[in-house]
Design a protein around this motif. Structure first.
Motif, mmCIF file in Angstrom:
data_model
loop_
_atom_site.group_PDB
_atom_site.id
_atom_site.type_symbol
_atom_site.label_atom_id
_atom_site.label_comp_id
_atom_site.label_asym_id
_atom_site.label_seq_id
_atom_site.Cartn_x
_atom_site.Cartn_y
_atom_site.Cartn_z
ATOM 1 N N ARG A 174 0.832 -1.203 0.000
ATOM 2 C CA ARG A 174 0.000 0.000 0.000
ATOM 3 C C ARG A 174 0.871 1.259 0.000
ATOM 4 O O ARG A 174 1.903 1.310 0.658
ATOM 5 C CB ARG A 174 -0.902 0.031 1.254
ATOM 6 C CG ARG A 174 -1.877 -1.118 1.361
ATOM 7 C CD ARG A 174 -2.995 -1.018 0.340
ATOM 8 N NE ARG A 174 -3.644 0.294 0.353
ATOM 9 C CZ ARG A 174 -4.561 0.676 1.234
ATOM 10 N NH1 ARG A 174 -4.962 -0.154 2.176
ATOM 11 N NH2 ARG A 174 -5.091 1.885 1.174
ATOM 12 N N GLY A 175 0.371 2.278 -0.707
ATOM 13 C CA GLY A 175 1.080 3.559 -0.716
ATOM 14 C C GLY A 175 2.467 3.429 -1.342
ATOM 15 O O GLY A 175 2.845 2.376 -1.870
ATOM 16 N N VAL A 176 3.218 4.528 -1.269
ATOM 17 C CA VAL A 176 4.574 4.504 -1.830
ATOM 18 C C VAL A 176 5.461 3.607 -0.970
ATOM 19 O O VAL A 176 6.259 2.812 -1.477
ATOM 20 C CB VAL A 176 5.159 5.931 -1.923
ATOM 21 C CG1 VAL A 176 6.508 5.900 -2.637
ATOM 22 C CG2 VAL A 176 4.207 6.884 -2.658
ATOM 23 N N GLU A 200 7.944 12.609 -3.236
ATOM 24 C CA GLU A 200 8.376 11.661 -2.207
ATOM 25 C C GLU A 200 9.440 10.725 -2.747
ATOM 26 O O GLU A 200 9.469 10.435 -3.952
ATOM 27 C CB GLU A 200 7.137 10.862 -1.769
ATOM 28 C CG GLU A 200 7.350 9.871 -0.663
ATOM 29 C CD GLU A 200 6.020 9.429 -0.022
ATOM 30 O OE1 GLU A 200 4.944 9.884 -0.474
ATOM 31 O OE2 GLU A 200 6.079 8.631 0.916
#
Ligand code: SME
Length: 158
Positions: A82-84, A116
């Motif tokens: 999940r996510g970066v 990011e």
């Protein structure tokens, strides 16, 4: 070892990192506590580069759990993939994200985060933590930044 680090105010990422690495090496090499060393590395990088958020997440089972960081309060747990951060964990490679709004599933711990970089860290060939830096500027991180930030976090021994 004296607990102080001279933070370079000026210079390229290469110049700053070359000044920081010997100091951070001296500060961390005789200290076996990973959390303490992560804390000092996050602090030195936040000061040297004025990042919006800089810190670590550690693998805890099927999740990443927030570790030492500098910056605003952040999400405590992130699932695998999940996510970066969770994607860098799954892929086992550094991710440079120029625009977080274009990254499917990006987890917005802060609406001010615009770009990011996430670097996975390994123990015995498996990801055991990730290093995450957020900027409030779009397209803040280059492959050169990735290269030098990887050098800094490689000081950590797992
Ligand atoms: N944006 C990250 C979550 C962590 S915070 O940025 C500190 C992600 O998408 O994984």
């Amino acid at each position: 070892m004296a607990e102080n680090v001279s933070i370079p105010a000026e210079g390229s990422v290469k110049e700053k990192v070359e000044l920081l690495i010997p100091q951070l090496k001296a500060l961390t090499e005789d200290e076996p506590d990973l959390i303490a060393n992560m804390g000092n590395i996050a602090s030195a990088l936040k000061e040297a580069f004025d990042f919006f958020w800089v810190g670590f997440y550690r693998v805890d089972g099927e999740q990443l759990v927030l570790g030492p960081f500098q910056g605003p309060v952040a999400c405590t747990r992130i699932s695998y993939g999940r996510g970066v951060c969770g994607t860098a964990w799954k892929q086992g490679k550094t991710l440079v994200v120029p625009d977080v709004d274009q990254f499917p599933g990006h987890i917005a711990c802060s609406s001010r985060s615009r770009s990011e970089i996430v670097i996975p860290l390994f123990r015995e060939g498996k990801v055991c933590a990730v290093f995450d830096v957020d900027s409030d500027e779009l397209d803040r991180f280059s492959e050169t930044d990735a290269f030098y930030l990887e050098k800094v976090v490689s000081l950590l021994k797992f």
